[in-house]
Design an enzyme around this catalytic site. Structure first.
Site: not given
Length: 216
Positions: A59-60
């Site tokens: 995920d970011p």
């Protein structure tokens, strides 16, 4: 085939309304990364018909001024994340080029799809947007690349990325697997794995232009 066709196919087979509603509320009431306009930047910078390589992230980054829609990349003046620093160290050891910018837009424009399996995150809360629908969407993206492209290199670092191997047709694509470049696992086999030269050797063997990994 273009991304618009891929997205249309995915959204006709899956209902993402609940995820859309959740994200609308999150972006209104919380600090969420990346900026809404950058959620799909990986697809904007790497046209479907140009994909040569897929590098999967999770995920970011969840700190300010980091995430901008490309896995592992951060905004130009941000501090280097440890995983990216290790990626660059392996790049230097592998093919001898030294990168100074933490921004990977040039890789994306070279045909490297820098795809996180979850595309948004709440500030300071890693994995906070897991299981809202992104995994279904990005699994379909991986499947579409496998189905409709030829001779793509899929770089799968770490166990979560390697769980996506089941969506990839290994008879017509190359999969490169190693431990994740994070400081916790880089010395367990990421360093010395030579993913960049292996990728380019494969692409050249299939008559494709190799990736320019170094800064121009």
């Amino acid at each position: 085939m273009k991304w618009s066709e891929v997205f249309h196919d995915i959204t006709t087979r899956h209902d993402f309304q609940a995820m859309h509603d959740f994200l609308e509320k999150e972006y209104t009431t919380q600090i969420v990364y990346p900026d809404k306009k950058n959620i799909y930047q990986a697809f904007d910078l790497t046209p479907f018909e140009d994909i040569k390589v897929v590098i999967l992230g999770q995920d970011p980054y969840h700190g300010p001024n980091q995430a901008h829609g490309l896995a592992f990349s951060v905004q130009p003046h941000a501090k280097f994340p440890p995983s990216l620093r290790n990626m660059y160290q392996e790049l230097e050891n592998d093919i001898g080029c030294h990168r100074t910018s933490p921004h990977l837009q040039d890789w994306a424009r070279e045909g490297v799809l820098l795809l996180n399996t979850v595309l948004t995150v709440r500030q300071g809360e890693a994995h906070s947007h897991r299981n809202i629908g992104w995994e279904t969407f990005t699994d379909e993206i991986i499947q579409a690349v496998s189905n409709y492209r030829e001779h793509v290199v899929f770089i799968l670092w770490g166990r979560p990325a390697q769980q996506k191997e089941r969506f990839i047709d290994t008879s017509k694509h190359l999969i490169i697997k190693s431990p994740h470049p994070s400081p916790l696992s880089a010395f367990r086999g990421f360093f010395g794995s030579k993913p960049y030269s292996t990728t380019n050797n494969y692409l050249k063997s299939k008559g494709k232009t190799p990736v320019q990994w170094c800064e121009s």
